[in-house]
Enzyme design. Sequence first.
Site, PDB file in Angstrom:
ATOM      1  N   ASP A 145      -2.134 -12.767   0.678  1.00 25.80           N
ATOM      2  CA  ASP A 145      -1.147 -12.621   1.051  1.00 25.80           C
ATOM      3  C   ASP A 145      -0.619 -13.717  -0.429  1.00 25.80           C
ATOM      4  O   ASP A 145      -1.781 -14.022  -0.855  1.00 25.80           O
ATOM      5  CB  ASP A 145      -0.218 -13.922   2.226  1.00 25.80           C
ATOM      6  CG  ASP A 145       1.099 -13.815   1.874  1.00 25.80           C
ATOM      7  OD1 ASP A 145       1.557 -13.111   2.757  1.00 25.80           O
ATOM      8  OD2 ASP A 145       2.048 -14.155   1.248  1.00 25.80           O
ATOM      9  N   LEU A 146       0.443 -13.189  -1.262  1.00 28.05           N
ATOM     10  CA  LEU A 146       1.389 -14.426  -2.245  1.00 28.05           C
ATOM     11  C   LEU A 146       1.513 -15.676  -1.949  1.00 28.05           C
ATOM     12  O   LEU A 146       1.327 -15.982  -3.264  1.00 28.05           O
ATOM     13  CB  LEU A 146       1.584 -13.558  -3.269  1.00 28.05           C
ATOM     14  CG  LEU A 146       1.827 -11.828  -3.650  1.00 28.05           C
ATOM     15  CD1 LEU A 146       2.608 -11.597  -4.430  1.00 28.05           C
ATOM     16  CD2 LEU A 146       0.543 -12.591  -5.366  1.00 28.05           C
ATOM     17  N   ASP A 165      -2.712 -10.471  -4.641  1.00 28.72           N
ATOM     18  CA  ASP A 165      -1.823  -9.352  -3.682  1.00 28.72           C
ATOM     19  C   ASP A 165      -2.717  -8.218  -3.884  1.00 28.72           C
ATOM     20  O   ASP A 165      -3.929  -7.789  -3.900  1.00 28.72           O
ATOM     21  CB  ASP A 165      -1.361  -8.928  -5.864  1.00 28.72           C
ATOM     22  CG  ASP A 165      -0.192  -8.392  -6.279  1.00 28.72           C
ATOM     23  OD1 ASP A 165      -0.153  -7.034  -5.500  1.00 28.72           O
ATOM     24  OD2 ASP A 165       0.829  -8.728  -7.089  1.00 28.72           O
ATOM     25  N   ILE A 166      -1.710  -7.726  -2.727  1.00 29.57           N
ATOM     26  CA  ILE A 166      -1.981  -5.937  -2.829  1.00 29.57           C
ATOM     27  C   ILE A 166      -2.152  -4.633  -3.324  1.00 29.57           C
ATOM     28  O   ILE A 166      -3.276  -3.839  -3.566  1.00 29.57           O
ATOM     29  CB  ILE A 166      -1.064  -5.884  -0.864  1.00 29.57           C
ATOM     30  CG1 ILE A 166       0.073  -5.419  -1.413  1.00 29.57           C
ATOM     31  CG2 ILE A 166      -1.256  -6.424   0.391  1.00 29.57           C
ATOM     32  CD1 ILE A 166       0.801  -4.322  -0.635  1.00 29.57           C
ATOM     33  N   TYR A 204      15.126  -0.549   1.128  1.00 29.74           N
ATOM     34  CA  TYR A 204      13.056  -1.224   1.695  1.00 29.74           C
ATOM     35  C   TYR A 204      12.872   0.240   3.473  1.00 29.74           C
ATOM     36  O   TYR A 204      11.615   0.534   3.205  1.00 29.74           O
ATOM     37  CB  TYR A 204      14.163  -1.868   2.481  1.00 29.74           C
ATOM     38  CG  TYR A 204      13.230  -2.756   4.054  1.00 29.74           C
ATOM     39  CD1 TYR A 204      11.887  -3.762   3.491  1.00 29.74           C
ATOM     40  CD2 TYR A 204      13.500  -2.594   4.887  1.00 29.74           C
ATOM     41  CE1 TYR A 204      11.024  -3.811   4.456  1.00 29.74           C
ATOM     42  CE2 TYR A 204      12.594  -2.945   5.983  1.00 29.74           C
ATOM     43  CZ  TYR A 204      11.341  -4.083   6.000  1.00 29.74           C
ATOM     44  OH  TYR A 204      10.590  -3.385   7.135  1.00 29.74           O
ATOM     45  N   LYS A 250       9.661   2.744   4.000  1.00 28.99           N
ATOM     46  CA  LYS A 250       9.016   2.360   5.409  1.00 28.99           C
ATOM     47  C   LYS A 250       8.708   3.803   5.654  1.00 28.99           C
ATOM     48  O   LYS A 250       7.570   3.690   6.141  1.00 28.99           O
ATOM     49  CB  LYS A 250       9.800   1.510   5.973  1.00 28.99           C
ATOM     50  CG  LYS A 250       9.708  -0.493   5.914  1.00 28.99           C
ATOM     51  CD  LYS A 250       8.453  -0.448   6.021  1.00 28.99           C
ATOM     52  CE  LYS A 250       8.089  -1.710   5.727  1.00 28.99           C
ATOM     53  NZ  LYS A 250       6.700  -2.701   6.916  1.00 28.99           N
TER      54      LYS A 250
END
Length: 163
Positions: free
Chosen positions: A34-35, A58-59, A146, A150
């Site tokens: 997670d950030l 960061d992912i 968003y 998704k």
Amino acid sequence: MANGTVLVTGGAGYVGAVLVPRLLSEGYAVKVLDLYMYGTEVLDSVKDNPRLEQINGDIRDQTLLKTALAGTDSVIHLACISNDPSFELNPDLGRSINFDAFEPLVRISKESGVRRFIYASSSSVYGVSEADNVTEEHELKPMTDYSKFKAMCEPILLDEQSG
């Protein structure tokens, strides 16, 4: 570990803050990537659990993903920019985290031997419906970036699923 190791992306967010302690209580080893945008104290109630590893990162960092995914059995992918005002402030950031980073995460997970990948989608992919019961077979009508991103991630995951 009897129950295995789970990587929770976005594990210090709204859902992760509840999910991570639950996974630990069920006996899982948990890695959180997670950030920590909402602070580092989010998981303070379980921070001393020896089965918890917190990774501030960061992912979108594929090298970090490879390291974080080593020895991981399952991924629960929660990391995202999850509200429409955030997208309006920085649409490129929303796209890069919610969509562009998804395919590499799925691919690297598979290459790393992850057996189960759980993707937290959203009912918002169906838009507004007059139907009494909306199911996964319902037509997708995303109304925001968003929900659009998704929905765009779902076919990527389906294409990569094991037989």
